[in-house]
Design an enzyme around this catalytic site. Structure first.
Site, PDB file in Angstrom:
ATOM      1  N   ARG A  53       0.872  -1.171   0.000  1.00  9.02           N
ATOM      2  CA  ARG A  53       0.000   0.000   0.000  1.00  9.02           C
ATOM      3  C   ARG A  53       0.909   1.221   0.000  1.00  9.02           C
ATOM      4  O   ARG A  53       2.132   1.105  -0.001  1.00  9.02           O
ATOM      5  CB  ARG A  53      -1.019  -0.016   1.162  1.00  9.02           C
ATOM      6  CG  ARG A  53      -0.658  -0.762   2.411  1.00  9.02           C
ATOM      7  CD  ARG A  53       0.386  -0.124   3.246  1.00  9.02           C
ATOM      8  NE  ARG A  53       0.175   1.291   3.446  1.00  9.02           N
ATOM      9  CZ  ARG A  53       1.111   2.153   3.752  1.00  9.02           C
ATOM     10  NH1 ARG A  53       2.385   1.752   3.872  1.00  9.02           N
ATOM     11  NH2 ARG A  53       0.859   3.430   3.916  1.00  9.02           N
ATOM     12  N   GLY A  54       0.283   2.415  -0.016  1.00  4.81           N
ATOM     13  CA  GLY A  54       1.073   3.632  -0.202  1.00  4.81           C
ATOM     14  C   GLY A  54       1.165   3.884  -1.704  1.00  4.81           C
ATOM     15  O   GLY A  54       1.473   2.973  -2.481  1.00  4.81           O
ATOM     16  N   ARG A  90      -7.535  -0.307  -6.659  1.00  2.00           N
ATOM     17  CA  ARG A  90      -7.724   0.800  -5.719  1.00  2.00           C
ATOM     18  C   ARG A  90      -7.799   2.089  -6.544  1.00  2.00           C
ATOM     19  O   ARG A  90      -6.909   2.359  -7.351  1.00  2.00           O
ATOM     20  CB  ARG A  90      -6.563   0.891  -4.708  1.00  2.00           C
ATOM     21  CG  ARG A  90      -6.484  -0.319  -3.787  1.00  2.00           C
ATOM     22  CD  ARG A  90      -5.562  -0.066  -2.611  1.00  2.00           C
ATOM     23  NE  ARG A  90      -6.155   0.842  -1.646  1.00  2.00           N
ATOM     24  CZ  ARG A  90      -5.473   1.397  -0.632  1.00  2.00           C
ATOM     25  NH1 ARG A  90      -4.181   1.159  -0.501  1.00  2.00           N
ATOM     26  NH2 ARG A  90      -6.074   2.194   0.234  1.00  2.00           N
ATOM     27  N   GLN A 201      -2.266   2.330   9.999  1.00  2.00           N
ATOM     28  CA  GLN A 201      -0.940   2.328   9.354  1.00  2.00           C
ATOM     29  C   GLN A 201       0.088   3.099  10.173  1.00  2.00           C
ATOM     30  O   GLN A 201       1.284   2.815  10.091  1.00  2.00           O
ATOM     31  CB  GLN A 201      -1.038   2.950   7.947  1.00  2.00           C
ATOM     32  CG  GLN A 201      -1.811   2.127   6.936  1.00  2.00           C
ATOM     33  CD  GLN A 201      -3.243   2.571   6.841  1.00  2.00           C
ATOM     34  OE1 GLN A 201      -3.842   3.008   7.834  1.00  2.00           O
ATOM     35  NE2 GLN A 201      -3.828   2.489   5.669  1.00  2.00           N
ATOM     36  N   ASP A 242      -1.755  10.843  -1.881  1.00  2.84           N
ATOM     37  CA  ASP A 242      -2.113   9.819  -2.880  1.00  2.84           C
ATOM     38  C   ASP A 242      -2.377  10.431  -4.238  1.00  2.84           C
ATOM     39  O   ASP A 242      -2.197   9.781  -5.266  1.00  2.84           O
ATOM     40  CB  ASP A 242      -3.333   9.025  -2.410  1.00  2.84           C
ATOM     41  CG  ASP A 242      -2.906   8.051  -1.336  1.00  2.84           C
ATOM     42  OD1 ASP A 242      -2.773   8.476  -0.179  1.00  2.84           O
ATOM     43  OD2 ASP A 242      -2.639   6.879  -1.677  1.00  2.84           O
ATOM     44  N   ASN A 252      -5.192  12.639   0.591  1.00  4.28           N
ATOM     45  CA  ASN A 252      -4.350  11.709   1.375  1.00  4.28           C
ATOM     46  C   ASN A 252      -5.266  10.940   2.326  1.00  4.28           C
ATOM     47  O   ASN A 252      -6.494  11.134   2.344  1.00  4.28           O
ATOM     48  CB  ASN A 252      -3.263  12.491   2.132  1.00  4.28           C
ATOM     49  CG  ASN A 252      -2.212  11.581   2.732  1.00  4.28           C
ATOM     50  OD1 ASN A 252      -1.685  10.712   2.040  1.00  4.28           O
ATOM     51  ND2 ASN A 252      -1.920  11.729   4.008  1.00  4.28           N
ATOM     52  N   LYS A 253      -4.678  10.093   3.127  1.00  6.76           N
ATOM     53  CA  LYS A 253      -5.421   9.221   4.042  1.00  6.76           C
ATOM     54  C   LYS A 253      -6.459   9.984   4.851  1.00  6.76           C
ATOM     55  O   LYS A 253      -6.204  11.095   5.309  1.00  6.76           O
ATOM     56  CB  LYS A 253      -4.413   8.514   4.958  1.00  6.76           C
ATOM     57  CG  LYS A 253      -4.989   7.575   5.990  1.00  6.76           C
ATOM     58  CD  LYS A 253      -5.890   6.506   5.425  1.00  6.76           C
ATOM     59  CE  LYS A 253      -5.283   5.680   4.321  1.00  6.76           C
ATOM     60  NZ  LYS A 253      -6.265   4.791   3.647  1.00  6.76           N
TER      61      LYS A 253
HETATM   62  O1  MRU Z   1      -4.466   3.289   2.256  1.00  8.91           O
HETATM   63  P1  MRU Z   1      -2.975   3.437   2.164  1.00  8.91           P
HETATM   64  O2  MRU Z   1      -2.247   2.832   3.311  1.00  8.91           O
HETATM   65  O3  MRU Z   1      -2.447   2.988   0.823  1.00  8.91           O
HETATM   66  O4  MRU Z   1      -2.762   5.010   2.252  1.00  8.91           O
HETATM   67  C1  MRU Z   1      -1.466   5.524   2.233  1.00  8.91           C
HETATM   68  C2  MRU Z   1      -1.423   6.989   2.382  1.00  8.91           C
HETATM   69  O5  MRU Z   1      -2.424   7.648   2.531  1.00  8.91           O
HETATM   70  C3  MRU Z   1      -0.094   7.641   2.228  1.00  8.91           C
HETATM   71  O6  MRU Z   1      -0.046   8.814   3.003  1.00  8.91           O
HETATM   72  C4  MRU Z   1       0.113   8.029   0.767  1.00  8.91           C
HETATM   73  O7  MRU Z   1      -0.077   6.928  -0.066  1.00  8.91           O
HETATM   74  C5  MRU Z   1       1.450   8.595   0.522  1.00  8.91           C
HETATM   75  S1  MRU Z   1       2.650   7.318   0.596  1.00  8.91           S
HETATM   76  C6  MRU Z   1       4.178   7.893   0.354  1.00  8.91           C
END
Ligand code: MRU
Length: 367
Positions: A53-54, A90, A201, A242, A252-253
């Site tokens: 993920r990320g 995703r 996370q 993201d 972002n998250k």
């Molecule tokens: O749902 P995830 O764990 O994939 O979300 C990740 C994030 O929101 C990170 O902040 C984002 O991908 C930047 S990663 C360098």
């Protein structure tokens, strides 16, 4: 980065030169499990189920997914259906389409017999570029942190959300790269780690990474950030992204927006580490145009952890059958972002700021 003294990236090629190896992030921090992806279907599952993920790592995994697809069948039809399957995993991270577009375009240009070699070469290049972009973001962000640290005697307190560390990229991370650089250079700092419900996370991955690197940190519940800011315990926030729009809106998250609001109210700088692979040059209005992933409600109604006997256990939090909603990302308007830290340097979170660093993406410049 080092895991128990051994250097690791988050994704690499198996010794057979065909299959792909990943760290299964659903098992961290309690177990370090490496998985092998043998088919494009395996790559889809790894992304969808968040073994990887990320945003940058999602892109890198999709690139290797295309290699596995080409290995199975390098025809146009098979590659197109692999792109469709990977794109459906995703929806939010810009890096997914970015990597798939690069792979598909490159494979279009070569004869079928050469496609496997071409795919593996480009996937490796995408990974290497990500490592270099993140390393450079670390260097640019390090200057920001040094400047802030020079104005106080006590440790610089940095708040981060989710995991934008090396686990979210191929190596280094985005938001955590400046922290690693500054820490390694002797800047005294401390990181407030938002736990980041529902999947935690921050509590599971960021805390594990920072501990492995020896960076002082404290995990807090997501709701604690505003209180800490009001009482002067946060000097700067840094998050990843993201998808960032051409105008500087940052997706972002989920929960990032609330931290940006609290930072704004308390006069605390709020930076976003944004590699260009996460910038969507085609959209201008983040609230309207970024697709927000809605994940299964069981991530909200249940929680997974490690029981006293070491076994991974999932327990129910809510009353049985309780309705839930689980938007996985939110959008922070550009006006709340102090600056974007990119691999080409720091810029304002504005169309002009991004255009100055990335003129090739400005419509009409012929890039
Ligand atoms: O749902 P995830 O764990 O994939 O979300 C990740 C994030 O929101 C990170 O902040 C984002 O991908 C930047 S990663 C360098």
């Amino acid at each position: 980065m080092l895991v128990n003294g051994s250097p690791f990236r988050t994704i690499w090629l198996d010794d057979d030169g065909r299959r792909v190896r990943i760290i299964d992030q659903t098992r961290l921090p309690h177990e370090f499990v490496v998985r092998t992806l043998a088919t494009v279907g395996d790559a889809c599952v790894a992304i969808r189920d968040m073994q990887v993920r990320g945003a940058p790592l999602i892109g890198a995994t999709a690139a290797y997914g295309m290699c596995l697809a080409a290995h199975g069948d390098p025809s146009d039809a098979a590659l197109d259906s692999a792109v469709d399957a990977l794109l459906a995993t995703r929806p939010t991270a810009a890096n997914l389409r970015w990597a798939l577009d690069r792979m598909r375009t490159a494979l279009d240009d070569v004869a079928q017999d050469d496609r496997i070699a071409c795919a593996y070469a480009l996937a490796a290049q995408i990974c290497d570029e990500d490592v270099e972009a993140c390393r450079t973001i670390g260097v640019h962000g390090d200057s920001v942190l040094r400047d802030l640290a020079s104005r106080k005697n006590t440790p610089l307190n940095i708040l981060t959300h989710c995991n934008a560390g090396w686990l979210a990229t191929v190596d280094w991370g985005t938001a955590l790269a400046p922290i690693y650089h500054a820490h390694d250079a002797g800047i005294t700092l401390h990181v407030w780690v938002d736990e980041t419900r529902p999947r935690n996370q921050g509590a599971a991955l960021t805390a594990w990474e920072l501990a492995a690197h020896g960076v002082p940190h404290t995990v807090i519940v997501d709701n604690a950030g505003g209180h800490l800011m009001q009482h002067g315990h946060v000097d700067v926030c840094i998050t990843g992204t993201d998808r960032t729009t051409a105008t500087g809106d940052v997706c972002n998250k989920i929960g990032t927006y609330l931290k940006a609001l609290a930072a704004h109210d308390n006069g605390i700088p709020f930076y976003v580490a944004a590699p260009s692979s996460s910038i969507d040059w085609a959209i201008r209005d983040g609230l309207r145009d970024v697709p927000i992933e809605e994940r299964d409600g069981c991530e909200v109604s249940r929680i997974t952890g490690c029981a006293a006997d070491g076994a991974t256990t999932t327990v129910q939090l809510t009353p049985a059958g309780c309705p839930t909603a689980n938007p996985a990302f939110d959008v922070t308007p550009a006006r709340l972002v102090t600056g974007l830290i990119t691999e080409r340097g720091l810029c304002d979170a504005t169309e002009a700021g991004l255009a100055a660093l990335f003129p090739e993406h400005v419509v009409g410049t012929g890039a």
